[in-house]
Design a protein around this motif. Structure first.
Motif, PDB file in Angstrom:
ATOM      1  N   UNK A   1       0.607  -1.193   0.019  1.00 25.79           N
ATOM      2  CA  UNK A   1      -0.163  -0.157  -0.084  1.00 25.79           C
ATOM      3  C   UNK A   1       0.907   1.271  -0.189  1.00 25.79           C
ATOM      4  N   UNK A   2       0.434   2.287  -0.588  1.00 23.31           N
ATOM      5  CA  UNK A   2       0.987   3.584  -0.392  1.00 23.31           C
ATOM      6  C   UNK A   2       0.799   4.516   0.510  1.00 23.31           C
ATOM      7  N   UNK A   3       0.805   5.919   0.602  1.00 18.40           N
ATOM      8  CA  UNK A   3       0.708   6.507   1.608  1.00 18.40           C
ATOM      9  C   UNK A   3      -0.687   6.639   1.857  1.00 18.40           C
ATOM     10  N   UNK A   4      -1.263   6.787   3.155  1.00 18.78           N
ATOM     11  CA  UNK A   4      -2.895   7.004   3.456  1.00 18.78           C
ATOM     12  C   UNK A   4      -3.278   8.324   2.733  1.00 18.78           C
ATOM     13  N   UNK A   5      -4.408   8.188   2.028  1.00 14.96           N
ATOM     14  CA  UNK A   5      -4.957   9.217   1.216  1.00 14.96           C
ATOM     15  C   UNK A   5      -6.491   9.465   1.532  1.00 14.96           C
ATOM     16  N   UNK A   6      -7.211   8.400   2.118  1.00 13.86           N
ATOM     17  CA  UNK A   6      -8.662   8.591   2.216  1.00 13.86           C
ATOM     18  C   UNK A   6      -9.148   7.615   3.369  1.00 13.86           C
ATOM     19  N   UNK A   7     -10.277   7.805   3.676  1.00 14.38           N
ATOM     20  CA  UNK A   7     -10.976   6.937   4.484  1.00 14.38           C
ATOM     21  C   UNK A   7     -11.861   6.266   3.741  1.00 14.38           C
ATOM     22  N   UNK A   8     -12.303   4.859   3.928  1.00 15.82           N
ATOM     23  CA  UNK A   8     -13.520   4.069   3.451  1.00 15.82           C
ATOM     24  C   UNK A   8     -14.298   3.771   4.514  1.00 15.82           C
ATOM     25  N   UNK A   9     -15.465   3.374   4.474  1.00 18.14           N
ATOM     26  CA  UNK A   9     -16.411   2.844   5.654  1.00 18.14           C
ATOM     27  C   UNK A   9     -16.536   1.363   4.903  1.00 18.14           C
ATOM     28  N   UNK A  10     -15.875   0.343   5.765  1.00 20.33           N
ATOM     29  CA  UNK A  10     -15.975  -0.977   5.041  1.00 20.33           C
ATOM     30  C   UNK A  10     -17.239  -1.627   6.026  1.00 20.33           C
ATOM     31  N   UNK A  11     -17.577  -1.032   6.926  1.00 21.09           N
ATOM     32  CA  UNK A  11     -18.806  -1.878   7.676  1.00 21.09           C
ATOM     33  C   UNK A  11     -19.637  -0.631   7.799  1.00 21.09           C
ATOM     34  N   UNK A  12     -20.873  -0.294   7.188  1.00 21.07           N
ATOM     35  CA  UNK A  12     -21.730   0.766   7.244  1.00 21.07           C
ATOM     36  C   UNK A  12     -22.464   0.678   8.582  1.00 21.07           C
ATOM     37  N   UNK A  13     -22.933   1.752   9.354  1.00 23.23           N
ATOM     38  CA  UNK A  13     -23.817   1.592  10.522  1.00 23.23           C
ATOM     39  C   UNK A  13     -25.126   1.245   9.857  1.00 23.23           C
ATOM     40  N   UNK A  14     -25.979   0.734  11.078  1.00 20.68           N
ATOM     41  CA  UNK A  14     -27.278   0.488  10.861  1.00 20.68           C
ATOM     42  C   UNK A  14     -28.073   1.517   9.728  1.00 20.68           C
ATOM     43  N   UNK A  15     -28.741   1.297   8.867  1.00 20.62           N
ATOM     44  CA  UNK A  15     -29.361   1.928   8.089  1.00 20.62           C
ATOM     45  C   UNK A  15     -30.481   2.961   8.513  1.00 20.62           C
ATOM     46  N   UNK A  16     -31.198   2.151   9.495  1.00 18.01           N
ATOM     47  CA  UNK A  16     -32.095   2.712  10.333  1.00 18.01           C
ATOM     48  C   UNK A  16     -31.829   2.535  11.764  1.00 18.01           C
ATOM     49  N   UNK A  17     -31.795   3.689  12.771  1.00 20.72           N
ATOM     50  CA  UNK A  17     -31.632   3.636  14.016  1.00 20.72           C
ATOM     51  C   UNK A  17     -32.468   4.482  14.959  1.00 20.72           C
ATOM     52  N   UNK A  18     -32.987   4.009  16.058  1.00 20.56           N
ATOM     53  CA  UNK A  18     -33.760   4.885  16.879  1.00 20.56           C
ATOM     54  C   UNK A  18     -32.709   6.218  17.567  1.00 20.56           C
ATOM     55  N   UNK A  19     -33.391   6.944  17.609  1.00 18.33           N
ATOM     56  CA  UNK A  19     -32.518   8.293  18.109  1.00 18.33           C
ATOM     57  C   UNK A  19     -32.169   8.223  19.574  1.00 18.33           C
ATOM     58  N   UNK A  20     -30.947   8.370  19.698  1.00 18.08           N
ATOM     59  CA  UNK A  20     -30.387   8.386  21.129  1.00 18.08           C
ATOM     60  C   UNK A  20     -29.625   6.739  21.298  1.00 18.08           C
ATOM     61  N   UNK A  21     -30.088   5.898  20.526  1.00 19.46           N
ATOM     62  CA  UNK A  21     -29.634   4.629  20.638  1.00 19.46           C
ATOM     63  C   UNK A  21     -28.203   4.248  19.800  1.00 19.46           C
ATOM     64  N   UNK A  22     -27.306   3.306  20.591  1.00 19.01           N
ATOM     65  CA  UNK A  22     -26.182   2.871  19.584  1.00 19.01           C
ATOM     66  C   UNK A  22     -26.624   2.017  18.463  1.00 19.01           C
ATOM     67  N   UNK A  23     -25.868   2.298  17.370  1.00 21.67           N
ATOM     68  CA  UNK A  23     -26.247   1.316  16.291  1.00 21.67           C
ATOM     69  C   UNK A  23     -25.937  -0.131  16.420  1.00 21.67           C
ATOM     70  N   UNK A  24     -27.219  -0.902  16.063  1.00 19.03           N
ATOM     71  CA  UNK A  24     -27.093  -2.247  16.088  1.00 19.03           C
ATOM     72  C   UNK A  24     -25.867  -2.728  15.452  1.00 19.03           C
ATOM     73  N   UNK A  25     -25.404  -2.400  14.297  1.00 13.24           N
ATOM     74  CA  UNK A  25     -24.468  -2.486  13.645  1.00 13.24           C
ATOM     75  C   UNK A  25     -23.232  -1.180  13.726  1.00 13.24           C
ATOM     76  N   UNK A  26     -22.267  -1.420  14.310  1.00 15.20           N
ATOM     77  CA  UNK A  26     -21.219  -0.266  14.545  1.00 15.20           C
ATOM     78  C   UNK A  26     -20.445  -0.066  13.015  1.00 15.20           C
ATOM     79  N   UNK A  27     -20.405   1.167  12.837  1.00 13.85           N
ATOM     80  CA  UNK A  27     -19.391   1.513  11.600  1.00 13.85           C
ATOM     81  C   UNK A  27     -18.055   1.076  11.803  1.00 13.85           C
ATOM     82  N   UNK A  28     -17.191   0.804  10.723  1.00 12.51           N
ATOM     83  CA  UNK A  28     -15.799   0.264  10.652  1.00 12.51           C
ATOM     84  C   UNK A  28     -15.397   1.071   9.634  1.00 12.51           C
TER      85      UNK A  28
END
Length: 204
Positions: free
Chosen positions: A1-28
């Motif tokens: 790999x070269x020099x770090x240039x960008x971020x990429x979401x490899x695990x998306x957070x839950x697409x629908x989530x209740x306000x104030x509640x941790x995502x059921x699927x946490x982002x990576x």
């Protein structure tokens, strides 16, 4: 790999989530070079942010593992029902984003949406009966809310008519013979309560 240039979401957070509640699927989120290869560096901070009026709940930063990926553990979003974009940032690289649909969270409070008539004749039902809603901490209507709203009034006043209302679809409307107050001329403190929800106080 070269020099770090960008971020990429490899695990998306839950697409629908209740306000104030941790995502059921946490982002990576992974630090990558310009070609999309993971940059295998640990200990780099990735920070999440959202635009107003939304706020983040839980831990808003995560640190990369040797794989170059930072996994959040308790991230969530608080705010009004609707779509919000989460931005992930890290020093020296381009941001990444993820979209989340915020829905109502757990009911925490009552809100008076229709105020009873004031002033009102002693012993008579309010011409306009009170209507209350169960809402989450961000003020969203919780349509799954249930239970009973009970009215009370401080002495020397007493209540007349219907003194409680059932919450249905998150809404409680006083009806039947109608709620009213009996007592001397002056200001009365009317209270509405329902279980553990934060109540409402209004002066009539």
């Amino acid at each position: 790999a070269g020099t770090a240039a960008q971020l990429a979401v490899v695990t998306a957070p839950s697409s629908t989530s209740p306000s104030g509640t941790p995502f059921a699927t946490q982002p990576a989120v992974q630090r990558q070079d310009a070609q999309g290869n993971a940059v295998l560096v640990s200990g780099v901070t990735v920070t999440a942010s959202v635009p107003a009026p939304y706020t983040l709940a839980g831990a808003t930063t995560a640190t990369t593992a040797p794989s170059g990926t930072a996994t959040f553990t308790s991230l969530g979003v608080s705010g009004p029902v609707g779509a919000v974009t989460i931005t992930f940032s890290s020093a020296g690289v381009a941001n990444a984003t993820a979209n989340v649909n915020v829905v109502a969270g757990v009911a925490t409070q009552l809100a008076l949406t229709t105020f009873p008539t004031s002033p009102t004749p002693s012993g008579a039902a309010f011409a306009t009966q009170p209507v209350l809603q169960s809402r989450d901490a961000a003020g969203n209507l919780v349509t799954s809310g249930s239970g009973t709203v009970t009215a009370s009034v401080d002495a020397p006043y007493t209540l007349v008519g219907t003194t409680s209302a059932t919450i249905s679809g998150g809404v409680a409307t006083f009806a039947g013979s109608g709620l009213g107050i009996s007592g001397p001329v002056g200001s009365a403190t009317l209270r509405f309560a329902s279980g553990t929800l934060a109540g409402v106080v209004v002066t009539i």
